[in-house]
Design an enzyme around this catalytic site. Structure first.
Site, PDB file in Angstrom:
ATOM      1  N   SER A 103     -16.957 -10.450  -8.168  1.00 23.47           N
ATOM      2  CA  SER A 103     -18.095 -10.045  -7.336  1.00 23.47           C
ATOM      3  C   SER A 103     -18.040 -10.729  -5.980  1.00 23.47           C
ATOM      4  CB  SER A 103     -19.376 -10.460  -8.058  1.00 23.47           C
ATOM      5  OG  SER A 103     -20.479 -10.376  -7.201  1.00 23.47           O
ATOM      6  N   TYR A 132     -24.848 -16.812 -13.190  1.00 27.52           N
ATOM      7  CA  TYR A 132     -24.052 -15.570 -13.205  1.00 27.52           C
ATOM      8  C   TYR A 132     -22.905 -15.672 -12.199  1.00 27.52           C
ATOM      9  CZ  TYR A 132     -22.526 -10.927 -11.827  1.00 27.52           C
ATOM     10  OH  TYR A 132     -21.743  -9.851 -11.486  1.00 27.52           O
ATOM     11  N   LYS A 172     -18.480 -15.904 -12.577  1.00 25.68           N
ATOM     12  CA  LYS A 172     -17.420 -15.127 -11.914  1.00 25.68           C
ATOM     13  C   LYS A 172     -16.381 -16.083 -11.303  1.00 25.68           C
ATOM     14  CE  LYS A 172     -18.844 -11.125 -13.010  1.00 25.68           C
ATOM     15  NZ  LYS A 172     -18.146 -10.463 -14.108  1.00 25.68           N
TER      16      LYS A 172
HETATM   17  P1  NAD Z   1     -23.102  -3.069 -17.362  1.00 23.34           P
HETATM   18  O1  NAD Z   1     -24.059  -4.031 -17.959  1.00 23.34           O
HETATM   19  O2  NAD Z   1     -23.578  -1.677 -17.108  1.00 23.34           O
HETATM   20  O3  NAD Z   1     -21.791  -2.972 -18.256  1.00 23.34           O
HETATM   21  C1  NAD Z   1     -21.296  -4.073 -18.978  1.00 23.34           C
HETATM   22  C2  NAD Z   1     -21.016  -3.602 -20.403  1.00 23.34           C
HETATM   23  O4  NAD Z   1     -20.480  -4.692 -21.158  1.00 23.34           O
HETATM   24  C3  NAD Z   1     -22.269  -3.135 -21.142  1.00 23.34           C
HETATM   25  O5  NAD Z   1     -22.038  -1.848 -21.683  1.00 23.34           O
HETATM   26  C4  NAD Z   1     -22.486  -4.168 -22.241  1.00 23.34           C
HETATM   27  O6  NAD Z   1     -23.048  -3.589 -23.402  1.00 23.34           O
HETATM   28  C5  NAD Z   1     -21.087  -4.706 -22.457  1.00 23.34           C
HETATM   29  N1  NAD Z   1     -20.983  -6.089 -22.926  1.00 23.34           N
HETATM   30  C6  NAD Z   1     -21.544  -7.193 -22.380  1.00 23.34           C
HETATM   31  N2  NAD Z   1     -21.190  -8.285 -23.075  1.00 23.34           N
HETATM   32  C7  NAD Z   1     -20.377  -7.863 -24.093  1.00 23.34           C
HETATM   33  C8  NAD Z   1     -19.686  -8.524 -25.147  1.00 23.34           C
HETATM   34  N3  NAD Z   1     -19.771  -9.837 -25.327  1.00 23.34           N
HETATM   35  N4  NAD Z   1     -18.946  -7.786 -25.983  1.00 23.34           N
HETATM   36  C9  NAD Z   1     -18.850  -6.426 -25.833  1.00 23.34           C
HETATM   37  N5  NAD Z   1     -19.481  -5.758 -24.865  1.00 23.34           N
HETATM   38  C10 NAD Z   1     -20.238  -6.469 -23.996  1.00 23.34           C
HETATM   39  O7  NAD Z   1     -22.549  -3.726 -16.023  1.00 23.34           O
HETATM   40  P2  NAD Z   1     -21.740  -3.079 -14.818  1.00 23.34           P
HETATM   41  O8  NAD Z   1     -22.662  -2.930 -13.676  1.00 23.34           O
HETATM   42  O9  NAD Z   1     -20.969  -1.920 -15.282  1.00 23.34           O
HETATM   43  O10 NAD Z   1     -20.777  -4.285 -14.473  1.00 23.34           O
HETATM   44  C11 NAD Z   1     -19.469  -4.366 -15.003  1.00 23.34           C
HETATM   45  C12 NAD Z   1     -18.824  -5.648 -14.538  1.00 23.34           C
HETATM   46  O11 NAD Z   1     -18.824  -5.689 -13.110  1.00 23.34           O
HETATM   47  C13 NAD Z   1     -19.538  -6.919 -14.985  1.00 23.34           C
HETATM   48  O12 NAD Z   1     -18.562  -7.885 -15.269  1.00 23.34           O
HETATM   49  C14 NAD Z   1     -20.347  -7.311 -13.774  1.00 23.34           C
HETATM   50  O13 NAD Z   1     -20.594  -8.695 -13.737  1.00 23.34           O
HETATM   51  C15 NAD Z   1     -19.403  -6.907 -12.654  1.00 23.34           C
HETATM   52  N6  NAD Z   1     -20.104  -6.649 -11.378  1.00 23.34           N
HETATM   53  C16 NAD Z   1     -21.106  -5.722 -11.346  1.00 23.34           C
HETATM   54  C17 NAD Z   1     -21.776  -5.496 -10.138  1.00 23.34           C
HETATM   55  C18 NAD Z   1     -22.889  -4.496 -10.075  1.00 23.34           C
HETATM   56  O14 NAD Z   1     -23.621  -4.479  -9.088  1.00 23.34           O
HETATM   57  N7  NAD Z   1     -23.083  -3.621 -11.057  1.00 23.34           N
HETATM   58  C19 NAD Z   1     -21.420  -6.213  -8.997  1.00 23.34           C
HETATM   59  C20 NAD Z   1     -20.369  -7.132  -9.072  1.00 23.34           C
HETATM   60  C21 NAD Z   1     -19.716  -7.343 -10.282  1.00 23.34           C
HETATM   61  C1  UD1 Z   2     -27.412  -8.755  -6.567  1.00 20.30           C
HETATM   62  C2  UD1 Z   2     -26.970 -10.128  -6.902  1.00 20.30           C
HETATM   63  C3  UD1 Z   2     -25.449 -10.152  -7.002  1.00 20.30           C
HETATM   64  C4  UD1 Z   2     -24.996  -9.155  -8.049  1.00 20.30           C
HETATM   65  C5  UD1 Z   2     -25.557  -7.788  -7.704  1.00 20.30           C
HETATM   66  C6  UD1 Z   2     -25.256  -6.791  -8.794  1.00 20.30           C
HETATM   67  C7  UD1 Z   2     -28.681 -11.638  -6.039  1.00 20.30           C
HETATM   68  C8  UD1 Z   2     -29.000 -12.669  -5.025  1.00 20.30           C
HETATM   69  N1  UD1 Z   2     -27.467 -11.064  -5.923  1.00 20.30           N
HETATM   70  O1  UD1 Z   2     -26.844  -8.408  -5.321  1.00 20.30           O
HETATM   71  O2  UD1 Z   2     -25.002 -11.437  -7.355  1.00 20.30           O
HETATM   72  O3  UD1 Z   2     -23.580  -9.091  -8.086  1.00 20.30           O
HETATM   73  O4  UD1 Z   2     -26.979  -7.854  -7.548  1.00 20.30           O
HETATM   74  O5  UD1 Z   2     -26.042  -7.016  -9.917  1.00 20.30           O
HETATM   75  O6  UD1 Z   2     -29.480 -11.329  -6.900  1.00 20.30           O
HETATM   76  N2  UD1 Z   2     -33.942  -5.335  -2.267  1.00 20.30           N
HETATM   77  C9  UD1 Z   2     -35.223  -5.025  -1.874  1.00 20.30           C
HETATM   78  N3  UD1 Z   2     -36.103  -4.611  -2.816  1.00 20.30           N
HETATM   79  C10 UD1 Z   2     -35.768  -4.479  -4.144  1.00 20.30           C
HETATM   80  C11 UD1 Z   2     -34.438  -4.789  -4.533  1.00 20.30           C
HETATM   81  C12 UD1 Z   2     -33.557  -5.224  -3.572  1.00 20.30           C
HETATM   82  O7  UD1 Z   2     -35.569  -5.146  -0.693  1.00 20.30           O
HETATM   83  O8  UD1 Z   2     -36.619  -4.113  -4.964  1.00 20.30           O
HETATM   84  C13 UD1 Z   2     -32.980  -5.777  -1.232  1.00 20.30           C
HETATM   85  C14 UD1 Z   2     -32.441  -7.166  -1.489  1.00 20.30           C
HETATM   86  O9  UD1 Z   2     -33.261  -8.120  -0.875  1.00 20.30           O
HETATM   87  C15 UD1 Z   2     -31.054  -7.050  -0.835  1.00 20.30           C
HETATM   88  C16 UD1 Z   2     -30.672  -5.581  -1.030  1.00 20.30           C
HETATM   89  O10 UD1 Z   2     -31.870  -4.905  -1.305  1.00 20.30           O
HETATM   90  O11 UD1 Z   2     -31.171  -7.280   0.527  1.00 20.30           O
HETATM   91  C17 UD1 Z   2     -29.704  -5.390  -2.172  1.00 20.30           C
HETATM   92  O12 UD1 Z   2     -30.240  -6.034  -3.335  1.00 20.30           O
HETATM   93  P1  UD1 Z   2     -29.599  -5.843  -4.784  1.00 20.30           P
HETATM   94  O13 UD1 Z   2     -29.398  -4.411  -5.058  1.00 20.30           O
HETATM   95  O14 UD1 Z   2     -30.432  -6.628  -5.737  1.00 20.30           O
HETATM   96  O15 UD1 Z   2     -28.159  -6.473  -4.645  1.00 20.30           O
HETATM   97  P2  UD1 Z   2     -27.707  -7.919  -4.132  1.00 20.30           P
HETATM   98  O16 UD1 Z   2     -28.843  -8.833  -3.933  1.00 20.30           O
HETATM   99  O17 UD1 Z   2     -26.806  -7.730  -2.984  1.00 20.30           O
END
Ligand code: NAD
Ligand code: UD1
Length: 340
Positions: free
Chosen positions: A123, A148, A152
């Site tokens: 991330s 969290y 990472k």
């Molecule tokens: P998500 O929660 O939708 O998907 C994760 C999946 O992993 C889920 O289906 C959950 O049931 C499964 N899971 C969790 N722990 C498990 C375990 N111990 N054993 C088996 N299954 C398990 O999340 P996502 O948004 O698809 O994110 C995927 C990856 O990307 C994660 O590692 C997350 O940290 C990373 N990531 C996501 C974002 C984002 O904004 N969505 C941003 C940066 C990084």
């Molecule tokens: C957040 C996490 C990041 C994680 C990502 C995906 C924090 C500080 N960062 O990213 O580590 O990888 O989610 O899960 O939590 N916002 C509003 N109103 C809302 C929601 C969000 O104004 O109701 C704004 C936030 O202040 C930010 C932007 O929208 O400026 C994006 O927010 P968000 O979608 O939560 O993502 P990040 O904060 O970038």
């Protein structure tokens, strides 16, 4: 066969679709702690194919080893993790346990069964508030502001150390910026449980009438319109980068063993720009108010994508407008499907 952990989750399911479309055999392991089994129906409806699915917890080493014993795994894409920042502050041990133990069990199993390639979901949170923009992969890693984020950073280190000790293993860590949107078919998308923390699901739920009002967290930041800036990347574009990473490792192009790539668009958008784009593209007016800053928020972050463009040959293609429209279509499709 490509093993996709967390493959019924948000990013995992979109990646499984791209893998199946590219002709890969896919197996998913997911414990459904943050996803729904019905996602598999969406994947099959889009691709006409059914991935192998096993439901268990990756923290269970013996089940995981059995899986590797019974299946020929060529590479792993590891999405499974807990990802809610606030929850990780409230329950740090749950996060350290799940995110670290699942990775370590995987690495043990991969080394026992000689599986040579791992794509890891990292991330942009590792950069914290960057000193300069756009942020490149060479930017210093900042002290994590949440457990969290720390998982990472630690996971990247664990993988890097494992590769130094086992040079046959290769890995690419992909540092996602802000993944948003849904598959263009609207058959799969993001399914946040409870009240969404992230901006786009909060917008679509508010527009749909499930929430009264979006709170814009802070409008007095040092940015052109006072709201925070992020790099919002389409989830299908993001999914495609995993295939490029996989192919790079399969062709043994990554000599160094461990590589990291930013996955973003290279463009920063403010919260107000996202709202305006959503209103314009959907013709739906969004009810929003300005509220206090959210603690821990980074002010401005967007990616330098040069490395991924040049080395992975990958580039984000979809615009913010079309991506927000896909999120809106998914919200409507999903709400109607659960109402029936
Ligand atoms: P998500 O929660 O939708 O998907 C994760 C999946 O992993 C889920 O289906 C959950 O049931 C499964 N899971 C969790 N722990 C498990 C375990 N111990 N054993 C088996 N299954 C398990 O999340 P996502 O948004 O698809 O994110 C995927 C990856 O990307 C994660 O590692 C997350 O940290 C990373 N990531 C996501 C974002 C984002 O904004 N969505 C941003 C940066 C990084
Ligand atoms: C957040 C996490 C990041 C994680 C990502 C995906 C924090 C500080 N960062 O990213 O580590 O990888 O989610 O899960 O939590 N916002 C509003 N109103 C809302 C929601 C969000 O104004 O109701 C704004 C936030 O202040 C930010 C932007 O929208 O400026 C994006 O927010 P968000 O979608 O939560 O993502 P990040 O904060 O970038």
């Amino acid at each position: 066969m490509i093993l996709v952990t967390g493959g019924t989750g948000y990013i995992g399911s979109h990646t499984v679709v791209e893998l199946l479309n590219e002709g890969f055999d896919v197996a998913i392991i997911d414990n459904l702690s943050n996803s729904n089994i019905r996602v598999l129906e969406g994947i099959t409806a889009i691709t006409g194919k059914k991935p192998l699915f096993e439901q268990f917890d990756l923290c269970d080493a013996s089940l995981l080893n059995n899986f590797f014993k019974n299946n020929r795994v060529d590479a792993v894409i590891h999405f499974a993790a807990y990802k809610a920042v606030g929850e990780s502050v409230a329950s740090p041990l749950t996060y350290y346990h799940n995110n670290l133990v699942s990775l370590m069990n995987l690495l043990y199993a991969m080394s026992s069964y000689n599986v040579p390639a791992l794509v890891f979901s990292s991330s942009c949170t590792v950069y914290g508030e960057p000193d300069s923009l756009p942020v490149t992969e060479l930017a210093p890693i900042k002290t994590a502001t949440s457990p969290y984020g720390n998982t990472k950073q630690i996971c990247e280190e664990i993988i890097h150390d494992s590769i130094k000790a086992h040079p046959k293993l290769k890995s690419i860590a992909l540092r996602y910026f802000n993944p948003i949107g849904a598959h263009e078919s609207a058959l799969i998308g993001e399914l946040p449980i409870g009240v969404p923390n992230n901006l786009v699901p909060f917008i679509t739920q508010t527009a749909f009438g499930l929430r009264d009002c979006l709170k814009v967290f802070g409008n007095d930041y040092d940015t052109p319109d006072g709201t925070c800036i992020r790099d919002y990347i389409n989830v299908t574009d993001l999914a495609k980068a995993h295939i490029a990473a996989l192919k790079r490792m399969q062709k043994s192009e990554n000599e160094s063993g461990f590589e990291v790539f930013n996955l973003g668009t290279g463009m920063g958008s403010s919260v107000l720009e996202v709202i305006n784009s959503f209103e314009k593209t959907t013709s739906v007016r969004l009810n929003y108010i300005f509220a206090d800053r959210r603690s821990g928020d980074v002010v401005k972050v967007y990616a330098s994508t040069d490395k991924a463009n040049k080395i992975l040959g990958w580039k984000a293609e979809k615009s913010l407008d079309e991506t927000l429209l896909s999120a809106w279509k998914w919200e409507n499709f999903y709400r109607k499907s659960i109402a029936n």
